[in-house]
Write a protein that holds these residues in place. Structure first.
Motif, PDB file in Angstrom:
ATOM      1  N   LEU A   1      32.020  50.626  40.237  1.00 46.42           N
ATOM      2  CA  LEU A   1      33.330  49.979  40.172  1.00 46.42           C
ATOM      3  C   LEU A   1      33.188  48.526  39.747  1.00 46.42           C
ATOM      4  CD1 LEU A   1      36.405  50.236  40.839  1.00 46.42           C
ATOM      5  CD2 LEU A   1      35.827  49.533  43.173  1.00 46.42           C
ATOM      6  N   THR A   2      33.998  48.128  38.760  1.00 48.05           N
ATOM      7  CA  THR A   2      34.047  46.743  38.297  1.00 48.05           C
ATOM      8  C   THR A   2      35.416  46.164  38.625  1.00 48.05           C
ATOM      9  OG1 THR A   2      32.503  47.171  36.476  1.00 48.05           O
ATOM     10  CG2 THR A   2      33.910  45.226  36.285  1.00 48.05           C
ATOM     11  N   LEU A   3      35.432  45.051  39.353  1.00 43.01           N
ATOM     12  CA  LEU A   3      36.675  44.409  39.769  1.00 43.01           C
ATOM     13  C   LEU A   3      36.777  43.032  39.127  1.00 43.01           C
ATOM     14  CD1 LEU A   3      36.405  45.157  43.607  1.00 43.01           C
ATOM     15  CD2 LEU A   3      37.554  46.529  41.864  1.00 43.01           C
ATOM     16  N   THR A   4      37.918  42.761  38.496  1.00 44.85           N
ATOM     17  CA  THR A   4      38.151  41.447  37.896  1.00 44.85           C
ATOM     18  C   THR A   4      39.463  40.831  38.343  1.00 44.85           C
ATOM     19  OG1 THR A   4      39.138  42.528  35.953  1.00 44.85           O
ATOM     20  CG2 THR A   4      36.793  42.002  35.840  1.00 44.85           C
ATOM     21  N   GLN A   5      40.272  41.586  39.065  1.00 43.42           N
ATOM     22  CA  GLN A   5      41.537  41.058  39.582  1.00 43.42           C
ATOM     23  C   GLN A   5      41.230  39.912  40.550  1.00 43.42           C
ATOM     24  OE1 GLN A   5      44.119  42.328  38.266  1.00 43.42           O
ATOM     25  NE2 GLN A   5      45.927  42.145  39.542  1.00 43.42           N
ATOM     26  N   PRO A   6      41.763  38.702  40.324  1.00 43.75           N
ATOM     27  CA  PRO A   6      41.423  37.564  41.179  1.00 43.75           C
ATOM     28  C   PRO A   6      41.598  37.831  42.667  1.00 43.75           C
ATOM     29  CG  PRO A   6      42.605  36.798  39.253  1.00 43.75           C
ATOM     30  CD  PRO A   6      42.644  38.301  39.201  1.00 43.75           C
ATOM     31  N   SER A   7      42.652  38.563  43.041  1.00 45.53           N
ATOM     32  CA  SER A   7      42.870  38.838  44.458  1.00 45.53           C
ATOM     33  C   SER A   7      41.753  39.681  45.051  1.00 45.53           C
ATOM     34  CB  SER A   7      44.223  39.530  44.661  1.00 45.53           C
ATOM     35  OG  SER A   7      44.259  40.778  43.977  1.00 45.53           O
ATOM     36  N   GLU A   8      41.235  40.631  44.283  1.00 42.73           N
ATOM     37  CA  GLU A   8      40.154  41.476  44.782  1.00 42.73           C
ATOM     38  C   GLU A   8      38.821  40.738  44.791  1.00 42.73           C
ATOM     39  OE1 GLU A   8      41.143  46.050  44.199  1.00 42.73           O
ATOM     40  OE2 GLU A   8      40.764  45.037  42.293  1.00 42.73           O
ATOM     41  N   VAL A   9      38.558  39.944  43.764  1.00 43.59           N
ATOM     42  CA  VAL A   9      37.346  39.129  43.768  1.00 43.59           C
ATOM     43  C   VAL A   9      37.351  38.214  44.986  1.00 43.59           C
ATOM     44  CG1 VAL A   9      36.052  37.341  42.539  1.00 43.59           C
ATOM     45  CG2 VAL A   9      37.085  39.230  41.252  1.00 43.59           C
ATOM     46  N   SER A  10      38.526  37.662  45.302  1.00 42.02           N
ATOM     47  CA  SER A  10      38.658  36.786  46.468  1.00 42.02           C
ATOM     48  C   SER A  10      38.383  37.534  47.767  1.00 42.02           C
ATOM     49  CB  SER A  10      40.062  36.179  46.500  1.00 42.02           C
ATOM     50  OG  SER A  10      40.224  35.357  47.627  1.00 42.02           O
ATOM     51  N   MET A  11      38.823  38.776  47.862  1.00 38.42           N
ATOM     52  CA  MET A  11      38.562  39.578  49.063  1.00 38.42           C
ATOM     53  C   MET A  11      37.069  39.759  49.293  1.00 38.42           C
ATOM     54  SD  MET A  11      41.444  42.581  48.843  1.00 38.42           S
ATOM     55  CE  MET A  11      40.657  43.503  50.163  1.00 38.42           C
ATOM     56  N   TYR A  12      36.343  40.049  48.226  1.00 39.26           N
ATOM     57  CA  TYR A  12      34.897  40.226  48.370  1.00 39.26           C
ATOM     58  C   TYR A  12      34.201  38.892  48.639  1.00 39.26           C
ATOM     59  CZ  TYR A  12      34.797  45.188  47.383  1.00 39.26           C
ATOM     60  OH  TYR A  12      34.951  46.558  47.491  1.00 39.26           O
ATOM     61  N   ALA A  13      34.707  37.814  48.050  1.00 38.03           N
ATOM     62  CA  ALA A  13      34.142  36.493  48.345  1.00 38.03           C
ATOM     63  C   ALA A  13      34.341  36.142  49.817  1.00 38.03           C
ATOM     64  CB  ALA A  13      34.789  35.440  47.444  1.00 38.03           C
ATOM     65  N   ASP A  14      35.504  36.484  50.358  1.00 35.18           N
ATOM     66  CA  ASP A  14      35.769  36.245  51.780  1.00 35.18           C
ATOM     67  C   ASP A  14      34.844  37.089  52.652  1.00 35.18           C
ATOM     68  OD1 ASP A  14      37.738  34.449  51.146  1.00 35.18           O
ATOM     69  OD2 ASP A  14      39.405  35.838  51.489  1.00 35.18           O
ATOM     70  N   ALA A  15      34.635  38.353  52.258  1.00 37.91           N
ATOM     71  CA  ALA A  15      33.735  39.222  53.011  1.00 37.91           C
ATOM     72  C   ALA A  15      32.314  38.662  52.984  1.00 37.91           C
ATOM     73  CB  ALA A  15      33.750  40.638  52.437  1.00 37.91           C
ATOM     74  N   PHE A  16      31.906  38.166  51.809  1.00 33.94           N
ATOM     75  CA  PHE A  16      30.566  37.581  51.699  1.00 33.94           C
ATOM     76  C   PHE A  16      30.443  36.364  52.611  1.00 33.94           C
ATOM     77  CE2 PHE A  16      27.204  35.010  49.923  1.00 33.94           C
ATOM     78  CZ  PHE A  16      26.235  35.938  49.558  1.00 33.94           C
ATOM     79  N   SER A  17      31.468  35.518  52.612  1.00 24.60           N
ATOM     80  CA  SER A  17      31.449  34.322  53.450  1.00 24.60           C
ATOM     81  C   SER A  17      31.350  34.677  54.931  1.00 24.60           C
ATOM     82  CB  SER A  17      32.712  33.491  53.184  1.00 24.60           C
ATOM     83  OG  SER A  17      32.732  32.340  53.989  1.00 24.60           O
TER      84      SER A  17
END
Length: 282
Positions: free
Chosen positions: A242-258
């Motif tokens: 799966l490749t995600l480029t939608q800013p809202s979804e990228v942000s969700m994964y960035a939050d999970a990483f944080s």
């Protein structure tokens, strides 16, 4: 988190559907007229126009021809290919073997300057030794790939590791403590892998965090993922890539990483967990 598709994929499909609907409207055609011109049932036009069904390249071409908009067909087909590329089943990606799947990711790795990777079950590919990679890809090949090009695929993954040492790149790796003891191969292979992890973690541009296995954690493990700069996320799932480029979804994964990063230990504490895993193998 994602399971098989995402709002990124749906949003891209909707953009394509909107463009097709505009072409139909600009041509002054109703849905039934378009369907008749294409030789389709009217419900097919409706499903494509509302993004409920993804059109094929032939569908896009027929739509444009019926609307006297042949000059727009190739751009729309290119958009369709981009949408299709967001979700790729393993059987499609690996139909010609594992080497190609490894090589196709190299351009993305070369243009990325900030890598964030979270792994809940295996050592991240950029950190893997030759032996560890061979064990992983051999298991993949036996499970789902008829062509045996494991040796070439391993070489391609090893070649990709050059990005660790070239250019001004930053790498942040997070892994669950269980990754230190999960392995498909022998104790010797895992020992070599953990030694490699200690070596790479000492690089000035690399951060390695280990999330300790303990009670009372604030977030449970999730699927492994990579974040490339701030623009793309890739997730390896059981059925596909799966490749995600939608800013809202990228942000969700960035939050999970944080969140995971806040739970991890680094430096001497991380090395202590790695060393303890090595001691358990002796």
């Amino acid at each position: 988190m994602a399971v098989s598709s995402s709002s990124s994929v749906q949003a891209a499909r909707q953009v394509l559907a909107d463009r097709l609907r505009e072409i139909c409207r600009d041509a002054g055609l109703e849905g039934k007229q378009l369907a008749a011109a294409c030789g389709w049932h009217p419900s097919k036009v409706s499903r494509i126009a509302t993004a409920k069904t993804a059109p094929s390249a032939d569908d896009v071409l027929a739509w444009c021809q019926a609307c006297s908009a042949e000059d727009q067909a190739q751009d729309l087909i290119a958009s369709l290919r981009a949408v299709e590329g967001m979700w790729v089943e393993w059987r499609r990606m690996e139909r010609t073997g594992l080497k190609r799947a490894q090589e196709e990711r190299l351009p993305l790795f070369k243009r990325t300057r900030w890598f964030r990777c979270y792994s809940s079950w295996l050592m991240p590919g950029l950190l893997q030794t030759h032996g560890y990679t061979e064990d992983v890809l051999r298991a993949v090949q036996r499970r789902r790939v008829a062509i045996d090009d494991v040796a070439d695929a391993v070489a391609a993954r090893m070649d990709r590791q050059r990005v660790l040492y070239e250019g001004q790149r930053r790498f942040a790796f997070l892994m669950e403590e269980s990754v230190l003891t999960n392995a498909l191969g022998t104790a010797d292979t895992q020992m070599e892998q953990l030694e490699r992890l200690l070596t790479v973690s000492a690089l000035p541009n690399v951060s390695v965090g280990v999330v300790p296995a303990k009670l009372g954690r604030t977030r449970m493990p999730v699927e492994g993922f990579w974040i490339f700069d701030k623009t793309q996320v890739n997730v390896e799932l059981v059925s596909g890539y799966l490749t995600l480029t939608q800013p809202s979804e990228v942000s969700m994964y960035a939050d999970a990483f944080s969140t995971m990063a806040d739970m991890a230990v680094y430096g001497p504490k991380a090395r202590a967990l790695i060393t303890a895993a090595m001691d358990s193998l002796r």
